[in-house]
Design an enzyme around this catalytic site. Structure first.
Site, PDB file in Angstrom:
ATOM      1  N   ILE A  84       6.251  12.609 -22.836  1.00 31.58           N
ATOM      2  CA  ILE A  84       7.319  13.519 -23.235  1.00 31.58           C
ATOM      3  C   ILE A  84       6.675  14.677 -23.996  1.00 31.58           C
ATOM      4  CG2 ILE A  84       9.414  13.767 -24.609  1.00 31.58           C
ATOM      5  CD1 ILE A  84       9.912  10.769 -24.137  1.00 31.58           C
ATOM      6  N   HIS A 107      12.744  12.795 -10.694  1.00 31.17           N
ATOM      7  CA  HIS A 107      13.170  11.606 -11.439  1.00 31.17           C
ATOM      8  C   HIS A 107      13.851  10.621 -10.478  1.00 31.17           C
ATOM      9  CE1 HIS A 107      14.348   9.297 -14.944  1.00 31.17           C
ATOM     10  NE2 HIS A 107      15.541   9.157 -14.398  1.00 31.17           N
TER      11      HIS A 107
HETATM   12  C1  GRF Z   1       8.270   8.730  -9.001  1.00 31.12           C
HETATM   13  O1  GRF Z   1       9.209   7.760  -8.627  1.00 31.12           O
HETATM   14  C2  GRF Z   1       8.901   9.807  -9.818  1.00 31.12           C
HETATM   15  O2  GRF Z   1      10.247  10.012  -9.535  1.00 31.12           O
HETATM   16  C3  GRF Z   1       8.758   9.296 -11.223  1.00 31.12           C
HETATM   17  O3  GRF Z   1       7.543   8.617 -11.246  1.00 31.12           O
HETATM   18  C4  GRF Z   1       7.213   8.147  -9.942  1.00 31.12           C
HETATM   19  C5  GRF Z   1       5.830   8.647  -9.649  1.00 31.12           C
HETATM   20  O4  GRF Z   1       5.293   8.080  -8.490  1.00 31.12           O
HETATM   21  N1  GRF Z   1       8.849  10.373 -12.174  1.00 31.12           N
HETATM   22  P1  GRF Z   1       3.923   8.618  -7.899  1.00 31.12           P
HETATM   23  O5  GRF Z   1       2.881   8.566  -9.010  1.00 31.12           O
HETATM   24  O6  GRF Z   1       4.142  10.018  -7.412  1.00 31.12           O
HETATM   25  O7  GRF Z   1       3.575   7.675  -6.798  1.00 31.12           O
END
Ligand code: GRF
Length: 189
Positions: A90, A108
């Site tokens: 954050i 997200h």
């Molecule tokens: C994704 O599901 C994204 O929405 C969230 O964290 C995850 C990251 O996955 N913020 P990756 O590292 O891109 O495989």
């Protein structure tokens, strides 16, 4: 076509980074930055010949200090867009003040404003929701609360599990994040 410079921030696997590297047509990734030294996404970036950097938060340093260091490094590149792709830190308001002219977007794994924060798939199942999905949004100092750019949803099936929901969300993330990024840098969003 003119390629627009972007920075990608990650913390882990980097499957969204992979989709961005594979599918975006209008961007040039200047650097991939991780706050975790062992993030597999750093390897993905290096395999693609990109600059990949670990900027960790030193023990005992504040969120403000970390955000200042990160913003200072990013501002050197003067990117058009900063893309958060599974970046788990954050950032403090000072991060945004230090990059006043840079757009910052995040992805997200829920249909915001529902389920801000972690463990979204578990919480969706516990609540017996009918729908789930993913959201791409502008980033503001308040967690997972910036203006929404794009959402993709699907109906939850009786046999869905945390794992199957994660897979379904990822599929939509990998489909839509590269497209939205291309639209943002071209000024269409
Ligand atoms: C994704 O599901 C994204 O929405 C969230 O964290 C995850 C990251 O996955 N913020 P990756 O590292 O891109 O495989």
């Amino acid at each position: 076509m003119n390629k627009h410079p972007i920075i990608v921030l990650i913390s882990g696997n980097g499957s969204n980074l992979q989709a961005i590297m594979d599918k975006c047509e209008n961007v040039r990734i200047q650097c991939v930055i991780s706050d975790q030294f062992d993030a597999y996404g750093l390897q993905r970036a290096m395999d693609a010949g990109l600059d990949a950097v670990w900027i960790g938060q030193a023990p005992g340093t504040s969120r403000d200090t970390y955000s200042d260091e990160l913003a200072s490094f990013i501002s050197y590149f003067n990117p058009k867009l900063v893309v958060l792709a599974g970046f788990m830190k954050i950032l403090s308001p000072r991060f945004f003040q230090s990059l006043p002219n840079t757009k910052i977007i995040n992805i997200h794994p829920s249909l915001l404003p529902k389920y801000k924060g972690l463990n979204t798939h578990e919480r969706v199942l516990e609540a017996r929701d009918e729908e789930h999905g993913m959201t791409i949004h502008h980033v503001t100092p308040e967690l997972d609360s910036g203006p929404i750019i794009w959402q993709s949803s699907f109906f939850i099936q009786p046999d869905d599990t945390v794992k199957s929901l994660e897979e379904k969300v990822h599929k939509r993330e990998h489909q839509w994040y590269p497209w939205v990024i291309d639209q943002v840098v071209r000024g269409n969003i």
